[in-house]
Design a protein around this motif. Structure first.
Motif, PDB file in Angstrom:
ATOM      1  N   UNK B 210     -13.917  45.757 -65.998  1.00  0.00           N
ATOM      2  CA  UNK B 210     -14.997  45.502 -65.040  1.00  0.00           C
ATOM      3  C   UNK B 210     -14.610  44.909 -63.613  1.00  0.00           C
ATOM      4  N   UNK B 211     -15.427  45.123 -62.826  1.00  0.00           N
ATOM      5  CA  UNK B 211     -14.868  44.919 -61.453  1.00  0.00           C
ATOM      6  C   UNK B 211     -14.532  43.352 -61.269  1.00  0.00           C
ATOM      7  N   UNK B 212     -15.537  42.437 -62.049  1.00  0.00           N
ATOM      8  CA  UNK B 212     -15.145  41.014 -62.139  1.00  0.00           C
ATOM      9  C   UNK B 212     -13.959  40.737 -62.464  1.00  0.00           C
ATOM     10  N   UNK B 213     -13.358  41.388 -63.659  1.00  0.00           N
ATOM     11  CA  UNK B 213     -12.123  41.381 -64.022  1.00  0.00           C
ATOM     12  C   UNK B 213     -10.964  41.562 -63.050  1.00  0.00           C
ATOM     13  N   UNK B 214     -11.249  42.751 -62.411  1.00  0.00           N
ATOM     14  CA  UNK B 214     -10.047  43.254 -61.543  1.00  0.00           C
ATOM     15  C   UNK B 214     -10.226  42.245 -60.254  1.00  0.00           C
ATOM     16  N   UNK B 215     -11.416  41.798 -59.904  1.00  0.00           N
ATOM     17  CA  UNK B 215     -11.610  40.816 -58.748  1.00  0.00           C
ATOM     18  C   UNK B 215     -10.690  39.481 -59.060  1.00  0.00           C
ATOM     19  N   UNK B 216     -10.933  39.145 -60.409  1.00  0.00           N
ATOM     20  CA  UNK B 216      -9.983  37.909 -60.889  1.00  0.00           C
ATOM     21  C   UNK B 216      -8.418  38.294 -60.717  1.00  0.00           C
ATOM     22  N   UNK B 217      -8.149  39.466 -61.355  1.00  0.00           N
ATOM     23  CA  UNK B 217      -6.766  39.683 -61.309  1.00  0.00           C
ATOM     24  C   UNK B 217      -6.148  39.726 -59.758  1.00  0.00           C
ATOM     25  N   UNK B 218      -6.956  40.190 -58.813  1.00  0.00           N
ATOM     26  CA  UNK B 218      -6.570  40.346 -57.470  1.00  0.00           C
ATOM     27  C   UNK B 218      -6.490  38.826 -56.759  1.00  0.00           C
ATOM     28  N   UNK B 219      -7.585  37.844 -57.168  1.00  0.00           N
ATOM     29  CA  UNK B 219      -7.587  36.701 -56.604  1.00  0.00           C
ATOM     30  C   UNK B 219      -6.322  35.804 -56.870  1.00  0.00           C
ATOM     31  N   UNK B 220      -6.191  35.883 -58.534  1.00  0.00           N
ATOM     32  CA  UNK B 220      -5.101  35.131 -58.926  1.00  0.00           C
ATOM     33  C   UNK B 220      -3.512  35.664 -58.351  1.00  0.00           C
ATOM     34  N   UNK B 221      -3.450  36.944 -58.020  1.00  0.00           N
ATOM     35  CA  UNK B 221      -2.380  37.409 -57.435  1.00  0.00           C
ATOM     36  C   UNK B 221      -1.995  36.695 -56.144  1.00  0.00           C
ATOM     37  N   UNK B 222      -3.318  36.852 -55.479  1.00  0.00           N
ATOM     38  CA  UNK B 222      -3.085  36.077 -54.023  1.00  0.00           C
ATOM     39  C   UNK B 222      -2.823  34.656 -54.111  1.00  0.00           C
ATOM     40  N   UNK B 223      -3.338  33.901 -55.276  1.00  0.00           N
ATOM     41  CA  UNK B 223      -3.379  32.478 -55.297  1.00  0.00           C
ATOM     42  C   UNK B 223      -1.814  32.276 -55.683  1.00  0.00           C
ATOM     43  N   UNK B 224      -1.250  33.119 -56.363  1.00  0.00           N
ATOM     44  CA  UNK B 224       0.138  32.817 -56.951  1.00  0.00           C
ATOM     45  C   UNK B 224       1.115  32.872 -55.728  1.00  0.00           C
ATOM     46  N   UNK B 225       0.929  33.951 -54.823  1.00  0.00           N
ATOM     47  CA  UNK B 225       1.646  33.868 -53.486  1.00  0.00           C
ATOM     48  C   UNK B 225       1.492  32.884 -52.719  1.00  0.00           C
ATOM     49  N   UNK B 226       0.303  32.425 -52.472  1.00  0.00           N
ATOM     50  CA  UNK B 226       0.175  31.283 -51.683  1.00  0.00           C
ATOM     51  C   UNK B 226       1.017  30.058 -52.238  1.00  0.00           C
ATOM     52  N   UNK B 227       0.749  29.984 -53.441  1.00  0.00           N
ATOM     53  CA  UNK B 227       1.244  28.825 -54.257  1.00  0.00           C
ATOM     54  C   UNK B 227       2.805  28.487 -54.056  1.00  0.00           C
ATOM     55  N   UNK B 228       3.378  29.959 -54.055  1.00  0.00           N
ATOM     56  CA  UNK B 228       4.919  29.962 -53.780  1.00  0.00           C
ATOM     57  C   UNK B 228       5.027  29.460 -52.324  1.00  0.00           C
ATOM     58  N   UNK B 229       4.409  29.927 -51.394  1.00  0.00           N
ATOM     59  CA  UNK B 229       4.671  29.184 -50.019  1.00  0.00           C
ATOM     60  C   UNK B 229       4.528  27.820 -49.907  1.00  0.00           C
ATOM     61  N   UNK B 230       3.437  27.436 -50.604  1.00  0.00           N
ATOM     62  CA  UNK B 230       3.042  25.801 -50.219  1.00  0.00           C
ATOM     63  C   UNK B 230       4.295  25.030 -50.798  1.00  0.00           C
ATOM     64  N   UNK B 231       4.677  25.396 -52.348  1.00  0.00           N
ATOM     65  CA  UNK B 231       5.595  24.663 -52.692  1.00  0.00           C
ATOM     66  C   UNK B 231       6.818  24.449 -51.964  1.00  0.00           C
ATOM     67  N   UNK B 232       7.208  25.718 -50.770  1.00  0.00           N
ATOM     68  CA  UNK B 232       8.475  25.313 -50.132  1.00  0.00           C
ATOM     69  C   UNK B 232       8.256  24.312 -49.326  1.00  0.00           C
ATOM     70  N   UNK B 233       7.080  24.120 -48.636  1.00  0.00           N
ATOM     71  CA  UNK B 233       6.958  22.951 -47.760  1.00  0.00           C
ATOM     72  C   UNK B 233       6.416  21.563 -48.307  1.00  0.00           C
ATOM     73  N   UNK B 234       6.139  21.786 -49.731  1.00  0.00           N
ATOM     74  CA  UNK B 234       5.765  20.670 -50.544  1.00  0.00           C
ATOM     75  C   UNK B 234       4.089  20.197 -50.314  1.00  0.00           C
ATOM     76  N   UNK B 235       3.435  19.890 -51.450  1.00  0.00           N
ATOM     77  CA  UNK B 235       2.172  19.507 -51.317  1.00  0.00           C
ATOM     78  C   UNK B 235       1.928  18.062 -51.644  1.00  0.00           C
ATOM     79  N   UNK B 236       1.112  17.578 -50.811  1.00  0.00           N
ATOM     80  CA  UNK B 236       0.765  16.208 -50.758  1.00  0.00           C
ATOM     81  C   UNK B 236      -0.583  15.945 -50.467  1.00  0.00           C
ATOM     82  N   UNK B 237      -1.229  14.875 -51.263  1.00  0.00           N
ATOM     83  CA  UNK B 237      -2.518  14.731 -51.116  1.00  0.00           C
ATOM     84  C   UNK B 237      -2.837  13.931 -49.646  1.00  0.00           C
TER      85      UNK B 237
END
Lengths: 94, 293
Positions: B210-237
């Motif tokens: 379904x397009x919902x599922x494919x959209x979820x897969x795409x969003x998840x890929x983006x989020x994984x990539x963004x989190x990789x970058x975030x962990x390099x500078x570190x995340x603080x509240x």
């Protein structure tokens, strides 16, 4: 400030990290780099200004290749930019 | 427009003026113009308070866009560009703002803008723009402590989402919601390239997902990539998301789920963070220039 210049692509992470609090803007790294990766720029983060080292706009997307010749796969690694920097402001992520 | 030629990627351009503010009795009028790779934003501030703003698509002519977006922001205010004594330009096209007195890097502006929108507790700013993704750590004054920008590739950016919206034929504003309409998360698609991610998504659609599922897969890929970058500078509240993609609930809620940190809710439009930061820098610079401080 820790300025990360570089990128991440399918083959890995390639970042040159410059600690701008340590960098004194002397420019020795700029002269030491045989491939013109570094330059001195105006510190835009501080209204008071001053010079700081940075990776050139042009090199930011290809440092994996530009820095390659300075990084032997075996033996001692002597990076000219890192050695030239007296305040030890430069690190490489790979 | 027929369904066939509808542009699913096209987001709404808009402007707004704060109704109960008057520029006649203010000391300092400043503006910030953020010419991004996909969107251009202009913000006008009265004594450091948001007065009016506009956001529109950046065309091929950055200079023309800069003039247009500024005029649009001033449209209902009777102010003219020449009445604004100090304008700071920022973003990719910052050198193409003809009426700007000075340019400042978008990283400093985003930190400053996020500090204004979300308050002084902000420590980590994630700006997901049209063509890049920036992770910024800042202190209680909005000063940048550490930053990382990834602009080598469009994966993990707003432009990637536009391409994807067009592929699955869901309007860009509803894309995030669509991606959350799944019972369980499918595995992510490739996250190193928009072209590959799009090709993989197309393959998944052909397999009958379904397009919902494919959209979820795409969003998840983006989020994984963004989190990789975030962990390099570190995340603080406290953690905040700015830029156009901050409006995509699919990205923001997945970031929250996978990082275990809830991003703060914005009080103002997060797409304006860069332009607001620029306007605030303009205020500081102008006050310095005329000797107010």
């Amino acid at each position: 400030m820790q300025a990360h210049y570089g990128y991440k692509d399918g083959s890995g992470d390639y970042f040159i990290i410059i600690d701008t609090d340590k960098c004194n803007g002397c420019g020795k790294c700029v002269n030491a780099c045989p491939y013109g990766v570094l330059e001195l720029i105006e510190d835009e983060f501080d209204i008071e200004g001053g010079l700081m080292a940075a990776v050139t706009e042009e090199q930011r997307k290809k440092i994996k290749y530009s820095c390659g010749p300075c990084k032997p796969v075996s033996g001692e690694r002597r990076l000219p930019c890192v050695l030239a920097c007296e305040p030890k402001a430069i690190t490489h992520s790979w | 427009m027929s369904e066939k030629s509808r542009e699913f990627w096209r987001w709404r351009e808009y402007r707004y003026t704060m109704p109960d503010m008057d520029w006649h009795d203010t000391k300092v009028v400043t503006a910030g113009v953020d010419i991004g790779s996909v969107g251009s934003k202009a913000v006008v501030m009265l004594d450091g308070e948001l007065y009016s703003f506009a956001a529109m698509r950046t065309g091929g002519e950055s200079e023309e866009t800069a003039i247009k977006v500024m005029n649009w922001a001033l449209e209902e205010t009777e102010l003219k560009t020449e009445n604004v004594p100090y304008v700071v330009g920022t973003g990719y096209g910052r050198v193409n703002v003809p009426f700007a007195k000075r340019t400042i890097t978008e990283i400093a502006c985003h930190a400053r803008g996020a500090h204004y929108i979300y308050g002084p507790t902000v420590r980590t700013v994630l700006d997901i723009g049209g063509q890049d993704c920036k992770a910024i750590r800042c202190d209680e004054k909005g000063k940048v402590m550490s930053f990382l920008m990834n602009d080598k590739c469009a994966a993990g950016t707003g432009r990637g989402l536009e391409v994807f919206a067009d592929l699955i034929r869901v309007p860009i504003e509803e894309l995030g919601k669509t991606s959350l309409d799944v019972e369980d998360e499918p595995p992510p698609v490739s996250n190193t390239c928009v072209i590959f991610a799009k090709a993989e998504s197309l393959a998944l659609l052909r397999q009958g997902l379904s397009r919902e599922k494919v959209a979820a897969a795409y969003h998840l890929a983006m989020v994984n990539r963004i989190i990789d970058l975030l962990t390099r500078v570190g995340i603080e509240k406290d953690f905040v998301v700015t830029g156009g993609v901050a409006k995509n609930t699919g990205i923001v809620s997945r970031l929250e789920r996978n990082l275990g940190i809830k991003p703060l809710e914005p009080k103002l439009d997060p797409i304006l963070a860069g332009a607001m930061g620029a306007a605030l820098f303009a205020k500081a610079l102008y006050e310095k220039e005329i000797g107010l401080r």
